[in-house]
Enzyme design. Sequence first.
Site, mmCIF file in Angstrom:
data_model
loop_
_atom_site.group_PDB
_atom_site.id
_atom_site.type_symbol
_atom_site.label_atom_id
_atom_site.label_comp_id
_atom_site.label_asym_id
_atom_site.label_seq_id
_atom_site.Cartn_x
_atom_site.Cartn_y
_atom_site.Cartn_z
ATOM 1 N N LYS A 1 0.808 -1.223 0.000
ATOM 2 C CA LYS A 1 0.000 0.000 0.000
ATOM 3 C C LYS A 1 0.843 1.277 0.000
ATOM 4 O O LYS A 1 0.444 2.297 -0.545
ATOM 5 C CB LYS A 1 -0.920 0.009 1.226
ATOM 6 C CG LYS A 1 -1.976 -1.080 1.200
ATOM 7 C CD LYS A 1 -3.203 -0.659 0.424
ATOM 8 C CE LYS A 1 -4.205 -1.800 0.282
ATOM 9 N NZ LYS A 1 -5.211 -1.545 -0.755
ATOM 10 N N GLU B 1 -9.774 6.931 2.460
ATOM 11 C CA GLU B 1 -10.722 5.985 3.040
ATOM 12 C C GLU B 1 -9.918 4.762 3.444
ATOM 13 O O GLU B 1 -8.861 4.499 2.890
ATOM 14 C CB GLU B 1 -11.773 5.593 2.003
ATOM 15 C CG GLU B 1 -11.357 4.457 1.067
ATOM 16 C CD GLU B 1 -10.216 4.824 0.101
ATOM 17 O OE1 GLU B 1 -9.993 6.042 -0.119
ATOM 18 O OE2 GLU B 1 -9.546 3.903 -0.412
ATOM 19 N N SER C 1 1.708 -9.603 -0.692
ATOM 20 C CA SER C 1 1.438 -8.167 -0.660
ATOM 21 C C SER C 1 1.588 -7.540 0.714
ATOM 22 O O SER C 1 1.791 -6.334 0.816
ATOM 23 C CB SER C 1 0.041 -7.889 -1.214
ATOM 24 O OG SER C 1 -0.928 -8.615 -0.485
HETATM 25 C C1 LIG Z 1 -1.725 -6.722 2.375
HETATM 26 C C2 LIG Z 1 -2.839 -6.375 1.451
HETATM 27 N N1 LIG Z 1 -2.929 -7.014 0.295
HETATM 28 C C3 LIG Z 1 -3.925 -6.740 -0.571
HETATM 29 C C4 LIG Z 1 -4.892 -5.802 -0.270
HETATM 30 C C5 LIG Z 1 -5.988 -5.595 -1.258
HETATM 31 O O1 LIG Z 1 -5.859 -4.416 -1.971
HETATM 32 P P1 LIG Z 1 -5.450 -4.429 -3.498
HETATM 33 O O2 LIG Z 1 -6.340 -5.432 -4.165
HETATM 34 O O3 LIG Z 1 -5.686 -3.046 -3.943
HETATM 35 O O4 LIG Z 1 -4.042 -4.824 -3.619
HETATM 36 C C6 LIG Z 1 -4.829 -5.094 0.938
HETATM 37 C C7 LIG Z 1 -5.825 -4.071 1.305
HETATM 38 O O5 LIG Z 1 -5.879 -3.581 2.418
HETATM 39 C C8 LIG Z 1 -3.771 -5.393 1.822
HETATM 40 O O6 LIG Z 1 -3.650 -4.766 2.999
#
Ligand SMILES: Cc1ncc(COP(=O)(O)O)c(C=O)c1O
Lengths: 264, 264, 404, 404
Positions: free
Chosen positions: C97, C119, C386
């Site tokens: 993020k 948000e 992620s």
């Molecule tokens: C660690 C992590 N991965 C994925 C996401 C999902 O978001 P995005 O699909 O935009 O990557 C989030 C959202 O809070 C997150 O914290």
Amino acid sequence: MSARISASFQEGRCSLIPFITVGDPHVDWTVDIMHALVDGGADLLELGVPFSDPMADGPVIQQSSERAIERGVTLESVLNTVREFREQDQQTPVILMGYMNPVERFGEADFPAAAAAAGVDGLLLVDCPPEEAQVLHQALEQEGLSSILLVAPTTREARLDRICGAASGFIYYVSFKGITGANRLDADALQAPINAIRSRSELPVAAGFGINDAESAQAVAAHSDGVVIGSALVKLLAESEDREDAVGRARDFVASVRQALDNS
Amino acid sequence: MSARISASFQEGRCSLIPFITVGDPHVDWTVDIMHALVDGGADLLELGVPFSDPMADGPVIQQSSERAIERGVTLESVLNTVREFREQDQQTPVILMGYMNPVERFGEADFPAAAAAAGVDGLLLVDCPPEEAQVLHQALEQEGLSSILLVAPTTREARLDRICGAASGFIYYVSFKGITGANRLDADALQAPINAIRSRSELPVAAGFGINDAESAQAVAAHSDGVVIGSALVKLLAESEDREDAVGRARDFVASVRQALDNS
Amino acid sequence: MNAQVQQTSDQPDESGHFGEYGGSFVSETLMHALEELREAWLRWRNDDEFMARLDRDLAYYVGRPSPIYYAERLTQHCGGARILLKREDLNHTGAHKINNTVGQNLLAWHMGKQRVIAETGAGQHGVATSTVAARLNQQCVVYMGETDIHRQAINVFRMRLMGAEVRSVTSGSKTLKDALNEAMRDWVTNVDDTFYVIGTVAGPHPYPVMVRDFNAIVGREARKQMLEQYEELPDALVACVGGGSNAIGLFHPFIGDRDVAMYGVEAAGRGLNTEEHAASLCAGKPGVLHGCRTYLLDDQAGQITHTHSVSAGLDYPGVGPEHSWLKDEGRATYVGVTDEETLAATHALSRMEGILPALESAHAIAYGMKLASEMRADQTILINLSGRGDKDVQTLAAIEGLEL
Amino acid sequence: MNAQVQQTSDQPDESGHFGEYGGSFVSETLMHALEELREAWLRWRNDDEFMARLDRDLAYYVGRPSPIYYAERLTQHCGGARILLKREDLNHTGAHKINNTVGQNLLAWHMGKQRVIAETGAGQHGVATSTVAARLNQQCVVYMGETDIHRQAINVFRMRLMGAEVRSVTSGSKTLKDALNEAMRDWVTNVDDTFYVIGTVAGPHPYPVMVRDFNAIVGREARKQMLEQYEELPDALVACVGGGSNAIGLFHPFIGDRDVAMYGVEAAGRGLNTEEHAASLCAGKPGVLHGCRTYLLDDQAGQITHTHSVSAGLDYPGVGPEHSWLKDEGRATYVGVTDEETLAATHALSRMEGILPALESAHAIAYGMKLASEMRADQTILINLSGRGDKDVQTLAAIEGLEL
Ligand SMILES: Cc1ncc(COP(=O)(O)O)c(C=O)c1O
Ligand SMILES: Cc1ncc(COP(=O)(O)O)c(C=O)c1O
């Protein structure tokens, strides 16, 4: 080296060495308990100097130490206890068993003389191998005190030589890998290592750790010159109701072990 | 473009355009309230199509939408409401105000004809700027429906040209940067932007957002061809006790504003 | 590392359309702000100093590049393709993020906007925004659903520590989508001095493009690292999809590499055949939400439905428009993974690799494990890890009936 | 990055003495195990394959190198020397601790020991050990004081997630030092197949040297980065000192650079003039604890005293023997920072830089801020940001009367 210690080991007789923590179960009872142990047949007394962080001890002795510290027992008061004991008993050797830091804080330089003056015969520092204690050992020697050293099942040859060279009084064989009070004793396993010690040293060899009754003492005595009984006795005393009860328990327990040893 | 809408704006008279959410405070009351609004002096009715995520609306209309959705109001039932209204009133123009997704789900291709058949005169999609609505606008046009477009204080010249080119029915001027129901109205600030619209379009210009009583309506009317009153009316209706009370509130409120406008 | 943008597809068009998706569906008041933002982004993304500053922040503040880690035990366990993890969990604040907020907040700063709003659902984007705002001395307001504020008290506290104001949103489902609505309302109201920092590749143009560009550092790094460390590209990429920013960030620089398969993993919650999931691409229809046309979850009347996922960060009824396009084009494949599979993968990665993944990322792990076991040992899968799972420990404990 | 060990001082001697400090004060049963460990470490630290594997793990698993970050707003706020932060908070699991466990657990693995044990206070070292143990498929037992188990429930849960067994220690003060005692007891008992992973530069030889060597990656990297990024060495280094591993890790490669001043920051708790602190070097005396001679906190009878610090990781009555030596030599300066100053620094770094430091590290920040304000603008301070503060959020909240 202490004359009292060497005198206490007699040919053909297994020395009985009870261990108690000074000040537990009660500060005022310790000297009486010491006399009772001698009455019961103890050959040498091992006094535990309580330490806040007894790394090598199991729960029984740990808790005993904690209680003693709470009651204000210090290395100084331990010496006073010995001094008081010596008022009536100038014969039974007394060694102190403990950890390095209280000695360090007392003053490594001052301690040997003070201990000798109080009537102590030897010192066993659980967390102080001979490599770290050369100065201290010399000072003890000078004051006629023995440096009791440990040998463990893990001790390899080179160190064994060194320990046997540095020890005085007697050698303490730790009968298994573990802490005091654990239940891991295999008496037959003692023979080989104790023989290895004997082939290197004239000193008597006492075994300790895990000896908790007449039977186990008897089994160990078959291989060693002395047996140390610690946790079992400490536990017994901790459960006593008053001074008289404690004194009685001490005497009776030692007597029963003594008898077993003599009958074997 | 809807004939009813153009007919409803008359030279020298400020059009009064009340907004209500279909199905709030009660599904069965909406048609009666619509007639009452006309009775009170409304020139054009704006019906809110409830949406779950009304980004551009303040709490009053949000909550009104939530209540309507809970009661099962859909775009289809909104059309039914208009159809029922048209049974008695073929004259007062009715426009729908809402968000894109319900129209999308209804079917962008099917909606214009269905709306026209129900008697709807125009459509205002808050979240759909003309750039995204070319196909829809053409379809609406073909069915004789107006595409009501918004102009905001932030709208710059180039876009203003585009909006004025694409709009039909009337142009809705958003009187301040903010959401419906906010209290930020500065009527005098309307003059310049509304003049800018007028210099580009023949269409009447109605102003909305923040007009909540006769006084503010009067102030805005000085600059615009119409005034939209939303949150104030929705809130008033939400507090009504029964159908009769609601109908009375609707009529009286609009009448009081109408009177103020006529007297100015 | 290099934040420069390199184009690997001709999407979107000038007004932000990816095929029939995307665009700008907002109220008129915001149209100018979006235009201003588009212009600013066009200007600054081509400004060497700006990009150099961004590169520095990514390197020294975020801690980039994040490594690619060979999950050897997991690979052996699955018995198929080699599993590699892109370690976005090692970034400052613990997820991808921040790649985005470092960029957007810096852009806000260059645009002279002193106030940023955001948000947040689980709180990750809120934390990432308030973190960077603290550093740039920006006033920061974060909108968060009342329900989420209670569920994610720790993240709320973290945001406040950074000096942000967290505002409770009580409308609708009181969760992420409502927080987004409320942020939009704030933006409409304070559009002159306020920059709205959107947390994923959704929203009106230029957000889906801009957020993608900021997150594409993940894929650019990964592509380079693969070639350097393994001398080949992976056979497949796997990433979880909430709004889709971490997935598009990984995918985008590989779009031209037609041999690299791409899998986006959505939250199938209690199952795609139930109503309790958040899989817009797998189980939704095209519609319009939060400023763009995209796949979303709604009812027959077009009302957005409440979603469910064990992972708060995937619990969103829409998805970035570029994913909708990639799906229709067939360039990427979208699949669902249930809560249960996710929890199993969380435990598997913890026990076998000593890495506690975010529950979001654990969706990708779960699918990656499945996929690996169906592939050959000479093939390679790159999974985007992620984020880290520290934030989810309480959730995991609660599932096991513990209170921490 | 390069894990190779380079000697910058002739300490300790062969049996682990730093001047009069250090050594091996353990029961006879362990003497052989220590010898075995010394030999193993001597062997493997000179083994190219081992060191290459360690380098890889540090790079791809831990995420090294960690960047050096210029804290610009903090610098301006202090109005003196430039403040740089070594970002150990970005490491996997969030602190420098893993530099050590990656090394020790790998060594255990090479020594054929399938079982590792560790003591932990706040849980950081326990998490770092169980993390690496999971990855290497080692059985892992972590000893933790009963009091700490309750205070640090989240870390306990994390360890269990990694498959470790957490054993509650109920002796003594039921905190870190007692956990250490208990781990020693386990080791004595299971010495054949068990590797004891000590968490700081304390304990018997070779631990203080070995743990230093593993953590010295921090200082080696920092030294190189300073020269590359700033073309000069810093004027001062600042690090917090609990057992002293992060401090020695940073200091050690700079010991030969006589112009680089070194400051170790101890926990002064409620004040050095009270009994509630944990500042062994500032307020203690040399003694013997946990296997080595070093400065420690005890009473007149030599009983180790209970310590206090708001930061669990500094709440230890001893310190690594090398620090005792550096103090006596005058090469490093040791100072105390109170709980209150620490909390203020925690908030300052959060609000000004968007970095929530571990409470341990916040001690270093607090002193670094003071020091910077007394130095010239053309001077530079490098502070070791040894860990992130996520683990402390509950503690911080409790101080503000909140429950999360
Ligand atoms: C660690 C992590 N991965 C994925 C996401 C999902 O978001 P995005 O699909 O935009 O990557 C989030 C959202 O809070 C997150 O914290
Ligand atoms: C982040 C952090 N810094 C510092 C310390 C103190 O340990 P040391 O003095 O060995 O670096 C700890 C201990 O838990 C820690 O977690």
